[in-house]
Motif scaffolding. Structure first.
Motif, PDB file in Angstrom:
ATOM      1  N   ASN A  15      16.205 -35.016  13.358  1.00 25.36           N
ATOM      2  CA  ASN A  15      15.562 -36.397  13.005  1.00 25.36           C
ATOM      3  C   ASN A  15      15.821 -37.582  12.787  1.00 25.36           C
ATOM      4  OD1 ASN A  15      13.218 -34.291  12.348  1.00 25.36           O
ATOM      5  ND2 ASN A  15      14.530 -33.623  10.527  1.00 25.36           N
ATOM      6  N   ALA A  16      17.038 -37.891  12.614  1.00 26.25           N
ATOM      7  CA  ALA A  16      17.650 -39.481  11.805  1.00 26.25           C
ATOM      8  C   ALA A  16      17.655 -40.217  13.425  1.00 26.25           C
ATOM      9  CB  ALA A  16      19.364 -39.247  11.670  1.00 26.25           C
ATOM     10  N   ASP A  19      13.887 -41.400  13.862  1.00 30.18           N
ATOM     11  CA  ASP A  19      12.919 -42.728  12.939  1.00 30.18           C
ATOM     12  C   ASP A  19      13.703 -44.309  13.305  1.00 30.18           C
ATOM     13  OD1 ASP A  19      13.605 -41.323  10.979  1.00 30.18           O
ATOM     14  OD2 ASP A  19      14.903 -41.265   9.752  1.00 30.18           O
ATOM     15  N   GLU A  20      14.676 -44.188  14.122  1.00 26.53           N
ATOM     16  CA  GLU A  20      14.735 -46.375  15.110  1.00 26.53           C
ATOM     17  C   GLU A  20      13.221 -46.113  16.212  1.00 26.53           C
ATOM     18  OE1 GLU A  20      18.362 -46.394  16.980  1.00 26.53           O
ATOM     19  OE2 GLU A  20      19.104 -44.722  16.576  1.00 26.53           O
ATOM     20  N   GLU A  21      13.527 -47.435  15.723  1.00 31.36           N
ATOM     21  CA  GLU A  21      12.262 -47.846  16.660  1.00 31.36           C
ATOM     22  C   GLU A  21      12.544 -48.453  17.589  1.00 31.36           C
ATOM     23  OE1 GLU A  21       9.913 -52.464  17.303  1.00 31.36           O
ATOM     24  OE2 GLU A  21      11.238 -52.372  15.116  1.00 31.36           O
ATOM     25  N   ALA A  24      10.417 -43.930  17.692  1.00 34.16           N
ATOM     26  CA  ALA A  24       9.863 -42.463  16.779  1.00 34.16           C
ATOM     27  C   ALA A  24       8.111 -42.893  17.653  1.00 34.16           C
ATOM     28  CB  ALA A  24       9.458 -43.828  15.519  1.00 34.16           C
ATOM     29  N   GLN A  27       8.883 -39.913  20.213  1.00 34.47           N
ATOM     30  CA  GLN A  27       9.397 -38.022  19.705  1.00 34.47           C
ATOM     31  C   GLN A  27       8.738 -37.106  19.950  1.00 34.47           C
ATOM     32  OE1 GLN A  27      10.553 -37.735  15.158  1.00 34.47           O
ATOM     33  NE2 GLN A  27       9.988 -35.430  15.784  1.00 34.47           N
ATOM     34  N   GLY A  80      18.291 -35.557   7.811  1.00 34.76           N
ATOM     35  CA  GLY A  80      18.342 -36.510   9.511  1.00 34.76           C
ATOM     36  C   GLY A  80      18.723 -36.091  10.626  1.00 34.76           C
ATOM     37  N   THR A 155      16.289 -46.805  22.257  1.00 35.57           N
ATOM     38  CA  THR A 155      15.225 -47.345  21.797  1.00 35.57           C
ATOM     39  C   THR A 155      15.098 -48.873  21.556  1.00 35.57           C
ATOM     40  OG1 THR A 155      17.835 -49.132  21.302  1.00 35.57           O
ATOM     41  CG2 THR A 155      16.962 -47.422  19.712  1.00 35.57           C
TER      42      THR A 155
END
Length: 192
Positions: A15-16, A19-21, A24, A27, A80, A155
């Motif tokens: 999950n963690a 969370d990053e741009e 996300a 996913q 996370g 990312t």
């Protein structure tokens, strides 16, 4: 002992990381690609390794940047660290790591030797960090690595492209798509 088999290695599908741009929004795509690979690996009778990152709260597993910042993350039991929703985990082997490479401080190489693994098929995140470092360390252990280009992400797309191109240019990895990997496994299964 000859290393002859493939293994599917799924890196940090937790999950963690999503969370990053930049990750996300990828996913669902990455989980779907990983699930297709998981199904194909099961059908081919290949081992699947779910690599996760988890740290202890007591700072004993923290990286230099975590120690310098005085802040840790990915603590055992936190939301996370959980596997992303929708990822098929049945009959996978979980290996926990505390550094970028899935080999560092783990028994992964021993597992590969015992299972006669000669090539790992890599999917997951992030390409420039954990996927790339695991690929380099596989090469150092004389294990071939194939990065599944539509099942890894970063990312930033430029990080992603630079890393996979460099790993291929250095002959530390080959590149393939999900469809190419599935076709190869099906062809190998039909020959045996």
């Amino acid at each position: 002992m000859t290393h002859t088999r493939d293994a599917l290695v799924l890196v940090d599908l937790q999950n963690a990381f999503f969370d990053e741009e930049g990750l996300a929004e990828r996913q669902t795509e990455i989980v779907d690609a990983a699930n297709r690979l998981i199904d194909a690996a099961h059908a081919a009778g290949l081992p699947i390794y779910m690599i996760t990152t988890e740290h202890s709260r007591d700072e004993s597993t923290w990286t230099l940047n975590m120690l310098e910042a005085g802040t840790g993350f990915l603590f055992q039991g936190d939301e996370g660290t959980q596997i992303v929703p929708g990822l098929k985990t049945t009959d996978t082997t979980k290996v926990e790591k505390t550094r970028d490479s899935a080999f560092f401080g783990t028994d992964l190489n021993m597992r590969f030797v015992n299972k006669r693994i000669g090539r790992i098929i890599l999917a997951g995140v992030s390409t420039h960090g954990c996927v790339a470092q695991t690929t380099r360390d596989a090469f150092a252990h004389n294990i071939r690595a194939t990065i599944v280009t539509d099942a890894v992400a970063d990312t930033r797309d430029d990080y992603h492209r630079t890393q996979i191109n460099q790993l291929e240019a250095d002959r530390q990895a080959t590149l393939a798509t999900v469809d190419e990997i599935i076709a190869r496994w099906q062809a190998e299964a039909s020959r045996s």
